[in-house]
Design a protein around this motif. Structure first.
Motif, short mmCIF file in Angstrom:
data_model
loop_
_atom_site.label_atom_id
_atom_site.label_comp_id
_atom_site.label_asym_id
_atom_site.label_seq_id
_atom_site.Cartn_x
_atom_site.Cartn_y
_atom_site.Cartn_z
N VAL A 98 0.84 -1.21 0.00
CA VAL A 98 0.00 0.00 0.00
C VAL A 98 0.86 1.25 0.00
CG1 VAL A 98 -1.65 1.35 1.35
CG2 VAL A 98 -2.00 -1.11 1.05
N HIS A 99 1.92 1.27 0.81
CA HIS A 99 2.78 2.46 0.88
C HIS A 99 3.54 2.67 -0.42
CE1 HIS A 99 2.32 4.01 4.95
NE2 HIS A 99 2.23 2.77 5.37
N LEU A 100 4.05 1.60 -1.01
CA LEU A 100 4.74 1.73 -2.29
C LEU A 100 3.79 2.20 -3.38
CD1 LEU A 100 7.02 -1.45 -2.23
CD2 LEU A 100 7.75 0.93 -2.05
N LEU A 101 2.58 1.64 -3.39
CA LEU A 101 1.58 2.03 -4.38
C LEU A 101 1.18 3.49 -4.20
CD1 LEU A 101 -0.31 1.20 -6.69
CD2 LEU A 101 -1.99 0.50 -4.97
N ALA A 102 0.99 3.92 -2.94
CA ALA A 102 0.62 5.31 -2.66
C ALA A 102 1.71 6.27 -3.11
CB ALA A 102 0.34 5.48 -1.17
N ASN A 103 2.97 5.93 -2.83
CA ASN A 103 4.09 6.80 -3.24
C ASN A 103 4.18 6.89 -4.75
OD1 ASN A 103 4.87 7.34 -0.60
ND2 ASN A 103 6.29 5.62 -0.50
N LEU A 104 3.89 5.78 -5.44
CA LEU A 104 3.93 5.78 -6.89
C LEU A 104 2.79 6.59 -7.47
CD1 LEU A 104 5.17 4.63 -9.52
CD2 LEU A 104 3.62 2.69 -9.29
N LEU A 105 1.59 6.43 -6.90
CA LEU A 105 0.41 7.10 -7.45
C LEU A 105 0.43 8.60 -7.21
CD1 LEU A 105 -2.39 4.54 -6.47
CD2 LEU A 105 -1.49 4.98 -8.76
N THR A 106 0.99 9.03 -6.06
CA THR A 106 1.00 10.47 -5.75
C THR A 106 1.82 11.28 -6.76
OG1 THR A 106 2.80 10.01 -4.18
CG2 THR A 106 0.58 10.27 -3.28
N GLU A 107 2.68 10.59 -7.52
CA GLU A 107 3.45 11.29 -8.56
C GLU A 107 2.59 11.61 -9.77
OE1 GLU A 107 6.91 9.12 -9.56
OE2 GLU A 107 7.70 9.05 -7.51
N PHE A 108 1.44 10.92 -9.89
CA PHE A 108 0.61 11.09 -11.09
C PHE A 108 -0.77 11.66 -10.79
CE2 PHE A 108 3.50 7.49 -11.76
CZ PHE A 108 4.16 7.92 -12.90
N THR A 109 -1.28 11.44 -9.57
CA THR A 109 -2.64 11.90 -9.26
C THR A 109 -2.79 12.18 -7.78
OG1 THR A 109 -4.98 11.26 -9.33
CG2 THR A 109 -3.40 9.50 -8.99
N GLU A 110 -3.73 13.06 -7.46
CA GLU A 110 -4.04 13.35 -6.06
C GLU A 110 -5.12 12.41 -5.53
OE1 GLU A 110 -5.14 17.43 -5.84
OE2 GLU A 110 -3.13 18.20 -6.30
N ARG A 111 -5.67 11.57 -6.39
CA ARG A 111 -6.75 10.66 -5.99
C ARG A 111 -6.22 9.25 -5.73
NH1 ARG A 111 -11.59 12.51 -10.21
NH2 ARG A 111 -11.63 14.71 -9.56
N HIS A 112 -5.04 9.18 -5.15
CA HIS A 112 -4.42 7.88 -4.91
C HIS A 112 -5.23 7.05 -3.91
CE1 HIS A 112 -2.83 10.55 -1.80
NE2 HIS A 112 -2.67 9.49 -1.04
N LEU A 113 -5.90 7.73 -2.95
CA LEU A 113 -6.70 6.98 -1.98
C LEU A 113 -7.88 6.26 -2.64
CD1 LEU A 113 -6.79 9.43 1.08
CD2 LEU A 113 -5.41 7.37 0.79
N LEU A 114 -8.44 6.88 -3.67
CA LEU A 114 -9.53 6.26 -4.41
C LEU A 114 -9.06 4.99 -5.10
CD1 LEU A 114 -12.41 6.29 -5.58
CD2 LEU A 114 -11.56 7.76 -7.42
N ILE A 115 -7.89 5.05 -5.70
CA ILE A 115 -7.34 3.88 -6.40
C ILE A 115 -7.02 2.77 -5.40
CG2 ILE A 115 -5.45 3.05 -7.85
CD1 ILE A 115 -5.31 5.87 -9.05
N ILE A 116 -6.44 3.14 -4.25
CA ILE A 116 -6.13 2.14 -3.23
C ILE A 116 -7.42 1.50 -2.72
CG2 ILE A 116 -5.25 1.82 -0.88
CD1 ILE A 116 -3.14 3.93 -1.53
N GLY A 117 -8.49 2.31 -2.60
CA GLY A 117 -9.79 1.77 -2.20
C GLY A 117 -10.31 0.77 -3.21
N LEU A 118 -10.12 1.05 -4.51
CA LEU A 118 -10.55 0.13 -5.56
C LEU A 118 -9.73 -1.17 -5.51
CD1 LEU A 118 -11.02 2.62 -8.54
CD2 LEU A 118 -12.82 1.48 -7.22
#
Length: 202
Positions: free
Chosen positions: A155-175
């Motif tokens: 989750v932390h690695l995915l969040a760090n990766l996603l924050t570079e591309f979008t501010e909606r990383h929590l939505l993606i992690i929820g999915l």
């Protein structure tokens, strides 16, 4: 989650005790281990080794505990509560015991977090914080000791990766969390274990 939210509201309003949203700060202590050597929790390197030691000892202790007769009863309750009750075990007693054991190790994690940040805030009582821990366990693999470690790292690695591309990383992690529940209910570790067993059978 509900109790956590209630305590979150109380903590935010009882400012004279909790200092509200500003939280409570501490002076990082120097810990003496059996009087032989000291660990300065303010030093990142020493704190890292302290955390590694606490987590390693906790993991070994929990692994031994789960393989003990009491731990086997816990697993029996998880797999089939009614059958365990019919075998003569006081299921409610063991549930209370499991909550006490998990609370003890959760408190160790909280102490380490306090040493790391030197501050404890009311946000730790908010349901999002509790929900994040549930997400780690589910994605990593429920019913395993290593699963929450894997889930937290993922989750932390995915969040760090996603924050570079979008501010909606929590939505993606929820999915990802929802997809895991629907398609891989045993999580990453469970999927790896099943694949390993299938490979060995073939």
């Amino acid at each position: 989650l509900v109790f956590g939210n209630v305590f979150f509201i109380i903590a935010n309003t009882w400012v004279s005790v909790t200092n509200g949203e500003d939280g409570l700060t501490i002076e990082l202590p120097v810990l003496s281990i059996l009087g032989l050597f000291a660990i300065d929790t303010g030093d990142l390197t020493q704190f890292w080794y302290l955390t590694l030691g606490v987590v390693s000892v906790s993991f070994i202790a929990l692994r031994a505990f789960l393989r003990s007769p009491i731990g086997l009863v816990f697993q029996g309750i998880r797999e089939n509560e009614e059958r365990t009750r019919y075998l003569g075990y006081n299921v409610n007693h063991f549930k209370i015991l499991s909550a006490a054991v998990s609370g003890f190790f959760a408190s160790l994690a909280g102490i380490l977090m306090l040493f790391k940040n030197a501050i404890i805030g009311t946000e730790q009582l908010f349901m999002i914080f509790s929900g994040e821990i549930v997400i780690w366990a589910v994605i990593g693999g429920l019913g395993t000791l290593i699963g929450p470690f894997v889930g937290a790292a993922f989750v932390h690695l995915l969040a760090n990766l996603l924050t570079e591309f979008t501010e909606r990383h929590l939505l993606i992690i929820g999915l990802v969390f929802i997809v895991t529940i629907l398609l891989v209910p045993r999580g990453i570790i469970g999927a790896i274990s099943e694949a390993w067993r299938s490979e060995n059978k073939n």
